[in-house]
Design a protein around this motif. Structure first.
Motif, PDB file in Angstrom:
ATOM      1  N   VAL A   1     -72.041  59.657 -43.206  1.00  0.00           N
ATOM      2  CA  VAL A   1     -71.937  58.419 -42.443  1.00  0.00           C
ATOM      3  C   VAL A   1     -71.907  58.788 -40.967  1.00  0.00           C
ATOM      4  CG1 VAL A   1     -70.570  56.359 -42.003  1.00  0.00           C
ATOM      5  CG2 VAL A   1     -70.653  57.334 -44.308  1.00  0.00           C
ATOM      6  N   THR A   2     -72.957  58.477 -40.251  1.00  0.00           N
ATOM      7  CA  THR A   2     -73.063  58.922 -38.865  1.00  0.00           C
ATOM      8  C   THR A   2     -72.386  57.966 -37.896  1.00  0.00           C
ATOM      9  OG1 THR A   2     -75.231  57.846 -38.692  1.00  0.00           O
ATOM     10  CG2 THR A   2     -75.193  60.189 -39.266  1.00  0.00           C
ATOM     11  N   GLY A   3     -72.555  56.663 -38.056  1.00  0.00           N
ATOM     12  CA  GLY A   3     -71.971  55.706 -37.128  1.00  0.00           C
ATOM     13  C   GLY A   3     -72.534  55.876 -35.727  1.00  0.00           C
ATOM     14  N   ILE A   4     -71.843  55.315 -34.750  1.00  0.00           N
ATOM     15  CA  ILE A   4     -72.240  55.448 -33.348  1.00  0.00           C
ATOM     16  C   ILE A   4     -70.983  55.660 -32.519  1.00  0.00           C
ATOM     17  CG2 ILE A   4     -73.311  54.331 -31.341  1.00  0.00           C
ATOM     18  CD1 ILE A   4     -74.959  52.654 -33.306  1.00  0.00           C
ATOM     19  N   GLU A   5     -70.895  56.812 -31.857  1.00  0.00           N
ATOM     20  CA  GLU A   5     -69.801  57.064 -30.920  1.00  0.00           C
ATOM     21  C   GLU A   5     -70.261  56.583 -29.548  1.00  0.00           C
ATOM     22  OE1 GLU A   5     -69.151  61.264 -31.189  1.00  0.00           O
ATOM     23  OE2 GLU A   5     -69.302  61.186 -33.365  1.00  0.00           O
ATOM     24  N   ILE A   6     -69.437  55.807 -28.898  1.00  0.00           N
ATOM     25  CA  ILE A   6     -69.865  55.182 -27.641  1.00  0.00           C
ATOM     26  C   ILE A   6     -69.438  56.057 -26.456  1.00  0.00           C
ATOM     27  CG2 ILE A   6     -69.694  53.115 -26.201  1.00  0.00           C
ATOM     28  CD1 ILE A   6     -69.242  51.555 -28.834  1.00  0.00           C
ATOM     29  N   ASP A   7     -70.346  56.930 -26.027  1.00  0.00           N
ATOM     30  CA  ASP A   7     -70.096  57.833 -24.906  1.00  0.00           C
ATOM     31  C   ASP A   7     -70.836  57.415 -23.645  1.00  0.00           C
ATOM     32  OD1 ASP A   7     -68.335  59.664 -26.123  1.00  0.00           O
ATOM     33  OD2 ASP A   7     -70.000  60.668 -27.120  1.00  0.00           O
TER      34      ASP A   7
END
Length: 237
Positions: A218-224
């Motif tokens: 599950v990769t998801g999205i990290e908000i950087d």
């Protein structure tokens, strides 16, 4: 525990940015609560703005007493006087965190009969060479038992032979700590490798702590970055 620093070098105030109707940090808090896996969920922050937001939405928040260089330091302070065995660190910019990944990271401690795991974290396979070479993507290499050997912003292993069969893993910034490992971390000085890479997990390795890596797809999205936020908005729909 969700460490939530207001300022961020690459994307200032990113946790308060709107993600389809709610700030990123509130989306993350609600996602962790929704898993139903934890005795308690607390946002630990240096920001009155974030503190007030969570409290106004019937959440649990705690103000840090001191300034901290890392999320681990912030959580170490927060759990110092709490009666807990394991503390889970979910980054505030992870609104897509999922139940399965968190459940797997908790499970390793129930299976650790020898008590050799100091902390556990998540990794996901990556095949896109642009991502592998991206310094914003932290990579990890592991031994045959999936204990971390090293973390880097550089491609590791170096692809001298791309056909040798190595799997590249992206490190996801979700940690599960034994309380004693956090207490130790708070006392340990940052060494040159961590200072160079700006990856706090390296400090644990430099002082001989064992990090069990758990694979997730599950990769998801990290908000950087602002671009990540735009991708997150599309994915949320």
């Amino acid at each position: 525990m969700i460490p939530a620093r207001y300022q961020a070098s690459r994307f200032p105030a990113k946790l308060m940015q709107d993600l389809n109707g709610k700030p990123v940090i509130l989306r993350t808090y609600e996602a962790v609560m929704k898993t139903g896996l934890f005795d308690d969920v607390v946002v630990v922050t240096d920001s009155p703005v974030i503190y007030d937001l969570i409290r106004e939405n019937n959440g649990n928040a705690m103000m840090s007493k001191n300034q901290h260089e890392s999320g681990s330091d912030r959580i170490a302070e927060a759990v110092e006087d709490l009666d807990v065995d394991i503390a889970i660190n979910v980054q505030g910019d992870e609104p897509f965190i999922d139940h399965v990944s968190l459940e797997r990271i908790i499970k390793v401690f129930y299976e650790d009969e020898a008590g050799e795991i100091d902390l556990a974290s998540l990794m996901t396979p990556i095949t896109d060479w642009e991502e592998i070479n991206n310094p914003n993507t932290v990579k990890v290499i592991v031994d045959h038992r999936n204990f971390a050997l090293y973390f880097s912003r550089s491609p590791i292993p170096f692809p001298r032979d791309k056909n040798a069969g190595a799997t590249y893993y992206k490190h996801k910034g979700i940690y599960a700590f034994r309380k004693r490992a956090l207490a130790d971390f708070k006392q340990l000085l940052m060494r040159p490798l961590e200072a160079t890479e700006k990856i706090e997990a390296i400090r644990f390795l430099e002082y001989g702590k064992k990090i069990k890596m758990v694979e997730t797809h599950v990769t998801g999205i990290e908000i950087d970055t602002p671009e990540d936020l735009e991708r997150a908005k599309k994915a949320w729909k």
